[in-house]
Design a protein around this motif. Structure first.
Motif, PDB file in Angstrom:
ATOM      1  N   GLN A 114       3.506  14.260 -18.214  1.00 29.83           N
ATOM      2  CA  GLN A 114       2.989  12.954 -18.551  1.00 29.83           C
ATOM      3  C   GLN A 114       3.772  11.859 -17.829  1.00 29.83           C
ATOM      4  N   THR A 115       5.090  12.014 -17.723  1.00 29.49           N
ATOM      5  CA  THR A 115       5.902  11.012 -17.056  1.00 29.49           C
ATOM      6  C   THR A 115       5.735  11.058 -15.542  1.00 29.49           C
ATOM      7  N   LYS A 116       5.300  12.182 -14.988  1.00 33.25           N
ATOM      8  CA  LYS A 116       5.085  12.297 -13.553  1.00 33.25           C
ATOM      9  C   LYS A 116       3.591  12.360 -13.244  1.00 33.25           C
ATOM     10  N   SER A 117       2.854  11.344 -13.739  1.00 36.68           N
ATOM     11  CA  SER A 117       1.404  11.357 -13.574  1.00 36.68           C
ATOM     12  C   SER A 117       0.915  10.233 -12.682  1.00 36.68           C
ATOM     13  N   HIS A 118       1.836   9.473 -12.066  1.00 36.60           N
ATOM     14  CA  HIS A 118       1.434   8.343 -11.255  1.00 36.60           C
ATOM     15  C   HIS A 118       1.372   8.730  -9.779  1.00 36.60           C
ATOM     16  N   PHE A 119       0.732   7.858  -9.002  1.00 35.24           N
ATOM     17  CA  PHE A 119       0.673   8.044  -7.563  1.00 35.24           C
ATOM     18  C   PHE A 119       2.092   8.060  -6.992  1.00 35.24           C
ATOM     19  N   GLY A 120       2.366   9.045  -6.144  1.00 42.16           N
ATOM     20  CA  GLY A 120       3.695   9.198  -5.580  1.00 42.16           C
ATOM     21  C   GLY A 120       4.617  10.050  -6.417  1.00 42.16           C
ATOM     22  N   GLU A 121       4.166  10.430  -7.614  1.00 41.12           N
ATOM     23  CA  GLU A 121       4.975  11.263  -8.502  1.00 41.12           C
ATOM     24  C   GLU A 121       4.277  12.566  -8.845  1.00 41.12           C
ATOM     25  N   ARG A 122       3.188  12.859  -8.141  1.00 44.53           N
ATOM     26  CA  ARG A 122       2.441  14.091  -8.378  1.00 44.53           C
ATOM     27  C   ARG A 122       1.888  14.589  -7.048  1.00 44.53           C
ATOM     28  N   ASP A 123       1.650  15.883  -6.984  1.00 44.94           N
ATOM     29  CA  ASP A 123       0.989  16.453  -5.810  1.00 44.94           C
ATOM     30  C   ASP A 123      -0.477  16.026  -5.815  1.00 44.94           C
ATOM     31  N   SER A 124      -0.931  15.449  -4.722  1.00 43.32           N
ATOM     32  CA  SER A 124      -2.305  14.964  -4.680  1.00 43.32           C
ATOM     33  C   SER A 124      -2.804  14.910  -3.241  1.00 43.32           C
ATOM     34  N   PHE A 125      -4.126  14.834  -3.109  1.00 50.63           N
ATOM     35  CA  PHE A 125      -4.796  14.657  -1.827  1.00 50.63           C
ATOM     36  C   PHE A 125      -5.450  13.286  -1.839  1.00 50.63           C
ATOM     37  N   VAL A 126      -5.176  12.468  -0.827  1.00 52.30           N
ATOM     38  CA  VAL A 126      -5.609  11.074  -0.806  1.00 52.30           C
ATOM     39  C   VAL A 126      -6.629  10.863   0.308  1.00 52.30           C
ATOM     40  N   VAL A 127      -7.709  10.180  -0.037  1.00 48.21           N
ATOM     41  CA  VAL A 127      -8.699   9.716   0.937  1.00 48.21           C
ATOM     42  C   VAL A 127      -8.685   8.195   0.900  1.00 48.21           C
ATOM     43  N   SER A 128      -8.536   7.566   2.060  1.00 44.06           N
ATOM     44  CA  SER A 128      -8.438   6.113   2.106  1.00 44.06           C
ATOM     45  C   SER A 128      -9.382   5.526   3.147  1.00 44.06           C
ATOM     46  N   ILE A 129      -9.759   4.268   2.931  1.00 40.87           N
ATOM     47  CA  ILE A 129     -10.505   3.467   3.903  1.00 40.87           C
ATOM     48  C   ILE A 129      -9.657   2.229   4.133  1.00 40.87           C
ATOM     49  N   GLU A 130      -9.144   2.054   5.344  1.00 37.43           N
ATOM     50  CA  GLU A 130      -8.111   1.061   5.592  1.00 37.43           C
ATOM     51  C   GLU A 130      -8.529   0.023   6.630  1.00 37.43           C
ATOM     52  N   ARG A 131      -7.881  -1.140   6.538  1.00 34.76           N
ATOM     53  CA  ARG A 131      -8.095  -2.245   7.474  1.00 34.76           C
ATOM     54  C   ARG A 131      -9.555  -2.699   7.489  1.00 34.76           C
ATOM     55  N   ILE A 132     -10.119  -2.874   6.310  1.00 34.27           N
ATOM     56  CA  ILE A 132     -11.521  -3.279   6.225  1.00 34.27           C
ATOM     57  C   ILE A 132     -11.680  -4.754   5.860  1.00 34.27           C
ATOM     58  N   PHE A 133     -10.577  -5.419   5.471  1.00 38.04           N
ATOM     59  CA  PHE A 133     -10.649  -6.817   5.088  1.00 38.04           C
ATOM     60  C   PHE A 133      -9.266  -7.424   5.272  1.00 38.04           C
ATOM     61  N   GLY A 134      -9.213  -8.693   5.671  1.00 36.71           N
ATOM     62  CA  GLY A 134      -7.927  -9.351   5.819  1.00 36.71           C
ATOM     63  C   GLY A 134      -7.850 -10.139   7.101  1.00 36.71           C
ATOM     64  N   PHE A 135      -6.672 -10.122   7.743  1.00 34.41           N
ATOM     65  CA  PHE A 135      -6.445 -10.853   8.982  1.00 34.41           C
ATOM     66  C   PHE A 135      -5.697  -9.968   9.963  1.00 34.41           C
ATOM     67  N   GLN A 136      -6.121 -10.006  11.220  1.00 37.00           N
ATOM     68  CA  GLN A 136      -5.431  -9.276  12.271  1.00 37.00           C
ATOM     69  C   GLN A 136      -5.401 -10.117  13.545  1.00 37.00           C
ATOM     70  N   GLY A 137      -4.234 -10.170  14.162  1.00 35.68           N
ATOM     71  CA  GLY A 137      -4.122 -10.714  15.500  1.00 35.68           C
ATOM     72  C   GLY A 137      -4.005  -9.551  16.465  1.00 35.68           C
ATOM     73  N   GLN A 138      -4.875  -9.494  17.487  1.00 35.62           N
ATOM     74  CA  GLN A 138      -4.963  -8.320  18.348  1.00 35.62           C
ATOM     75  C   GLN A 138      -4.944  -8.714  19.822  1.00 35.62           C
ATOM     76  N   ASN A 139      -4.500  -7.790  20.639  1.00 38.80           N
ATOM     77  CA  ASN A 139      -4.578  -7.960  22.082  1.00 38.80           C
ATOM     78  C   ASN A 139      -5.124  -6.663  22.657  1.00 38.80           C
ATOM     79  N   LEU A 140      -6.347  -6.725  23.175  1.00 37.50           N
ATOM     80  CA  LEU A 140      -7.011  -5.560  23.765  1.00 37.50           C
ATOM     81  C   LEU A 140      -7.522  -5.939  25.145  1.00 37.50           C
TER      82      LEU A 140
END
Length: 217
Positions: free
Chosen positions: A29-55
């Motif tokens: 019960q005490t080790k039930s949070h993210f980063g404290e248990r074995d888990s598989f993570v699916v993420s969608i990243e960099r979809i909103f916010g601000f970015q300065g880029q040089n391409l």
């Protein structure tokens, strides 16, 4: 009269389970949070916010919902020790980058990551990651010569960066999180044909972005 050895063993086992099971349950019960248990993570990243880029040697700032070109899907394993490893991936086809519908390119992205995740307090955690990133670009340009004949020129390019991400994980419910934090892609080197200018063989970015994640165990 002492009980037979078999009964004594069963009595000892029952007594041990009576004491041990609540302790195991409490530990889980005490080790039930993210980063404290074995888990598989699916993420969608960099979809909103601000970015300065040089391409391609051109600066570009993007605010709000970013084009899918800059978004990534992440697949990660997170151990109970907080250690995480996995990769982000992305694929996009872009037209009209320079204002000419005849120009287009396809970009594939791969970003292996190793990091550390932990829990701060109720509803909040953190996830710090780093690793190399690679962008593979396949461009096509249609031209018309003086005789009116159309020709197509193709160009491939590989761009490599060192990427760093530091996310705050906001967890409104178990197994669902909102990722908020800065990131930076630091240019390392680029590969292309000799006729491509060296400034065009670069990609770098920095920004503060938002994403989503879900973890399963």
């Amino acid at each position: 009269m002492r009980p037979p050895n078999g009964k004594r063993w069963l009595s000892t086992l029952a007594f041990g389970l009576t004491l041990g099971l609540p302790a195991v349950a409490a530990a889980q019960q005490t080790k039930s949070h993210f980063g404290e248990r074995d888990s598989f993570v699916v993420s969608i990243e960099r979809i909103f916010g601000f970015q300065g880029q040089n391409l391609f040697g051109q600066n570009n700032d993007s605010i709000g919902f970013h084009p899918i070109l800059w978004g990534n899907v992440g697949l990660f394993a997170v151990q109970s020790s907080g250690l995480s490893f996995g990769s982000t991936v992305g694929l996009a086809h872009v037209r009209d980058l320079t204002g000419d519908d005849k120009d287009s390119f396809t970009v594939a992205r791969l970003g292996p990551r190793i990091g550390y995740a932990g829990w701060l307090k109720q509803g909040f955690g953190y996830w710090v990651r780093g690793g190399p990133s690679a962008m593979f670009l396949f461009s096509k340009q249609e031209n018309t010569d003086a005789n009116g004949q159309k020709t197509t020129e193709s160009q491939n390019m590989e761009l490599f960066q060192l990427s760093l991400e530091a996310y705050v994980v906001i967890a409104p419910t178990d197994h669902l999180g909102i990722l908020v934090g800065p990131h930076a892609d630091i240019h390392l080197f680029g590969l292309a044909s000799d006729d491509v200018d060296s400034d065009a063989k670069k990609y770098r970015s920095a920004g503060l972005t938002v994403g989503l994640m879900g973890d399963f165990w």
